[in-house]
Design an enzyme around this catalytic site. Structure first.
Site, PDB file in Angstrom:
ATOM      1  N   ASP A   8      26.898 -29.487  31.989  1.00 25.43           N
ATOM      2  CA  ASP A   8      27.810 -30.563  32.370  1.00 25.43           C
ATOM      3  C   ASP A   8      26.993 -31.824  32.601  1.00 25.43           C
ATOM      4  O   ASP A   8      26.053 -31.819  33.412  1.00 25.43           O
ATOM      5  CB  ASP A   8      28.576 -30.212  33.647  1.00 25.43           C
ATOM      6  CG  ASP A   8      29.580 -29.084  33.433  1.00 25.43           C
ATOM      7  OD1 ASP A   8      29.698 -28.602  32.290  1.00 25.43           O
ATOM      8  OD2 ASP A   8      30.239 -28.696  34.415  1.00 25.43           O
ATOM      9  N   ASP A 129      42.930 -26.662  31.251  1.00 29.19           N
ATOM     10  CA  ASP A 129      42.408 -26.558  32.617  1.00 29.19           C
ATOM     11  C   ASP A 129      43.598 -26.483  33.564  1.00 29.19           C
ATOM     12  O   ASP A 129      44.459 -27.374  33.554  1.00 29.19           O
ATOM     13  CB  ASP A 129      41.550 -27.772  32.958  1.00 29.19           C
ATOM     14  CG  ASP A 129      40.459 -28.020  31.924  1.00 29.19           C
ATOM     15  OD1 ASP A 129      39.998 -27.042  31.309  1.00 29.19           O
ATOM     16  OD2 ASP A 129      40.079 -29.187  31.730  1.00 29.19           O
TER      17      ASP A 129
END
Length: 255
Positions: A8, A129
């Site tokens: 990330d 998500d």
């Protein structure tokens, strides 16, 4: 089942968020390229990249870092975060990325995702998500009323390569994946499903094998690798394609 290490990116550094909270950031490396090469050396067959700056703002803050990682690796790289236009998606594919992940745009402009999938066969992934079964968008800042399973079903015939199902409540917690949610997502879609969120130990990875017959084809692992809770080589040996019949015995699998 493919084990996919995650990087990330935030301000060109390798970080992890706790449950998607940008105020709860742990920095693991200031050199994402070196980290990517390390995962490749340990046997990764694919790398999962997330541009957290892009996910939040929609701006391509980390492009130079993304290009450097893609150029350095010999394995496929997939990227998500802030990819919200056809032009942006195809620009990233031109960098040499194997696949791009579309999240926010999948709920706001589903026809655009389907168009991209037709133009770029095998290279478009939808990222769903969710928190409490509802889809979140724009870097998890906005919460919709759309059911994650309904959105997954909408893309059954779209020609996308896969769906990444991220459970926000477990992401970055190391508390284990939400198996019930993953089973529901797999049942809702005929598209290969990649699990993301919550993996904290080898036992969690082994638990996901029960969902393989339902279409769960891979799992993204982040913090557990960085914290040393999961050894990538061992995980690939036990869980990945060509795995052993018995799990490795060098470490206890259950607490």
């Amino acid at each position: 089942m493919e084990i996919i290490p995650a990087i990330d990116l935030l301000d060109s550094a390798c970080v992890r968020l706790h449950q998607g909270d940008y105020a709860k950031v742990t920095r693991f490396s200031e050199d994402p390229v070196a980290q990517a090469l390390s995962w490749q050396k340990q046997g990764a067959t694919r790398l999962h990249l997330v541009d957290l700056d892009g996910a939040k703002s929609g701006e391509p803050v980390n492009d130079s870092c993304v290009r450097a990682i893609t150029s350095a690796l010999n394995i496929p790289v997939q990227l998500g975060g802030g990819v919200r236009t056809l032009e942006r998606a195809e620009e990233l594919l031109a960098y040499g990325l194997e696949q791009v992940i579309l999240g926010t745009v999948a709920i706001e402009q589903p026809q655009l995702v389907k168009q991209l999938a037709q133009r770029n066969p095998g290279r478009i992934i939808v990222g769903i998500d969710a928190k409490n079964g509802k889809v979140a968008t724009r870097g998890w800042i906005s919460q919709s009323e759309v059911n994650a399973t309904d959105l997954a079903a909408d893309f059954n015939a779209a020609g996308i390569a896969a769906i990444i199902s991220t459970d926000i409540a477990t992401d970055g917690t190391l508390e284990g994946p939400n198996l019930e949610s993953l089973r529901a997502m797999a049942n809702a879609s005929s598209v290969p499903l990649i699990a993301s969120g919550g993996v904290g130990c080898m036992a969690d990875l082994l638990s996901l094998l029960a969902l393989e017959p339902y279409g769960v084809s891979g799992v993204i692992v982040g913090r557990a690798l960085y914290d040393g809770k999961v050894d990538l080589k061992e995980a690939i040996r036990a869980i990945g394609d060509g795995r052993l019949q018995d799990p490795p015995s060098s470490k206890p699998l259950m607490a």
